[in-house]
Every structure is written in C-alpha cells, then in structure tokens.
Enzyme design. Structure first.
Site, PDB file in Angstrom:
ATOM      1  N   HIS A 190     -14.970 -51.974 -31.206  1.00  0.00           N
ATOM      2  CA  HIS A 190     -15.000 -52.805 -29.993  1.00  0.00           C
ATOM      3  C   HIS A 190     -13.616 -53.409 -29.727  1.00  0.00           C
ATOM      4  O   HIS A 190     -13.101 -53.339 -28.597  1.00  0.00           O
ATOM      5  CB  HIS A 190     -16.044 -53.907 -30.198  1.00  0.00           C
ATOM      6  CG  HIS A 190     -16.131 -54.905 -29.080  1.00  0.00           C
ATOM      7  ND1 HIS A 190     -17.199 -54.957 -28.214  1.00  0.00           N
ATOM      8  CD2 HIS A 190     -15.297 -55.921 -28.697  1.00  0.00           C
ATOM      9  CE1 HIS A 190     -17.021 -55.940 -27.348  1.00  0.00           C
ATOM     10  NE2 HIS A 190     -15.877 -56.541 -27.623  1.00  0.00           N
ATOM     11  N   GLU A 191     -13.009 -53.994 -30.747  1.00  0.00           N
ATOM     12  CA  GLU A 191     -11.708 -54.638 -30.578  1.00  0.00           C
ATOM     13  C   GLU A 191     -10.601 -53.623 -30.325  1.00  0.00           C
ATOM     14  O   GLU A 191      -9.706 -53.853 -29.503  1.00  0.00           O
ATOM     15  CB  GLU A 191     -11.381 -55.499 -31.801  1.00  0.00           C
ATOM     16  CG  GLU A 191     -12.252 -56.728 -31.955  1.00  0.00           C
ATOM     17  CD  GLU A 191     -12.150 -57.672 -30.766  1.00  0.00           C
ATOM     18  OE1 GLU A 191     -11.082 -57.703 -30.119  1.00  0.00           O
ATOM     19  OE2 GLU A 191     -13.135 -58.367 -30.481  1.00  0.00           O
TER      20      GLU A 191
END
Length: 232
Positions: A24-25
């Site tokens: 996600h990051e």
C-alpha cells in the site's frame, strides 16, 4: 487461554496485514514518482524490503492487540514521504497518489482470490477435501493455504475501504478535498482537526454502545466484495 492454533492464526493475520500495508505504501510512492515527485525514491522507500517500512507499534504491536481483542484488525507501515509541490499537476496528482494505496489493496485482494479459487478447484478435483497432507496445529497444509489466501483477501479489502474513509490521515480525505472549494473546503478543514477523536470514537466507543457505523460500512463493502471474490 489461546490455543497454539489461535496464536498461529493471529501471527498469520498480522504478517499478511504487514505485507498488504507495505505494498500500500510503496504504491503511494510509486505513483508519486510517476507524477514527478521522487521524494520516496530518493529516500529509498520504493522497495518491498520490510525493514524500510516497519513501524514497531503500527506494524506489529497494534494489530496484535486488536487481533487478540477480536473484531476489526488494522495495521499501518511508515508513511512513504512525498512532496506535493513536486507533482506535475498537484490538484489532480494528490488524488492519484492517495488512491494508489487502496487500489493496490484491491488488486492484491483480486490476486489472492484468484489463487484461493484455483487452490479450491484443486481440492475439489482431488476428492480429498481437507483430509490429505501434513497436519500442522490441527490443520492440513491445504487448509492453512486456503486460510492464508482467504485472510489475505480479507485484510486487503479491509485496508482498502478503511483507508477510503474521508478523515485524515486516511487516503479518503485527499479525495474529498479534490471536490470541495471555498467555504465547503474551509469547513472540511475545520472538521479535520477533530479527525483522530472521531476515529477513536467510531473504532472503540460507539461499538460499546451498540452503534457500529464502521462495522456496517466495512461489512457492506468489504464483506460483500469478499463473498463475491471467493465465490467467483
């Protein structure tokens, strides 16, 4: 008292949450890079190496506590840095960067569901449902594989839709700002100052009073999509 199997399930859930949160990051940073901002790349954060993303509390302690307590389990990695002033089109690109994280979780959920359905098809074709393979903590190897894949789908859907909630520091707040102007945007910024108390109330206080809007929201979106993906 937790059994070894329950402990193993908690560890599995936390580990899969960590994988989902890291991707996600990295997705945020990669889309920022595509949009002209190399802050994450220069900081060495466009990597899947967990050591570059682990947050001791958010990545490990918090999800373990939440898993033991039961119910909603959340995890986060260190936010990937980015500089909105380096984006080619700041207004548009901030939204793209924000949506990249939830989009990556949805993609991971789809990939996990495809693998789950493929494994399930193999089990059905073998006519040996759950009864073959080495037994580990009461479950066969195939059961653990199916459990891991279904859990991976679930945690990614939860992260995707949780992060779309329009309160900072969640990604949904950036999307809302794109559509607001003038007084409406000013009032929204005023609400943002109370974002953390609101999140705490929604996560922990309201459910104790028998009111669970977050649970209803996640059940409707993440829950229904989970059923759809694992039944395809």
């Amino acid at each position: 008292m937790y059994s070894l199997e329950n402990i193993a399930r908690i560890v599995l859930t936390v580990a899969l949450l960590l994988v989902a949160a890291i991707i996600h990051e990295v997705a945020h940073g990669y889309v920022a890079h595509l949009c002209g901002d190399d802050t994450a790349k220069e900081a060495g954060r466009l990597t899947l190496n967990p050591a570059r993303h682990l947050d001791p509390f958010g990545s490990v302690v918090l999800p373990i506590i939440m898993a033991i307590a039961g119910g909603f389990v959340f995890s986060y990695a260190k936010p990937v840095p980015y500089n909105p002033y380096r984006l080619k089109n700041r207004r548009r690109d901030e939204v793209l960067v924000a949506l990249a994280g939830p989009a990556s979780n949805l993609l991971q959920a789809v990939v996990g569901a495809l693998c789950f359905n493929g494994a399930w098809a193999l089990v059905e074709a073998s006519n040996e449902l759950y009864f073959s393979g080495p037994v580990v903590l009461g479950l066969t190897g195939m059961q653990w594989l199916l459990t891991a894949l279904s859990t991976y789908v679930w945690v990614n859907l939860m992260l995707a839709f949780f992060n779309l909630i329009p309160l900072p520091p969640l990604d949904g707040s950036k999307v809302v700002c794109y559509f607001l102007k003038g007084d409406a945007l000013t009032r929204y910024y005023e609400v943002q100052r109370y974002a953390m108390p609101i999140l705490i109330a929604v996560l922990y206080l309201l459910p104790r009073l028998g009111i669970d809007p977050l649970g209803a929201y996640l059940d409707f979106f993440a829950g229904n999509l989970y059923d759809l993906l694992l039944g395809m």
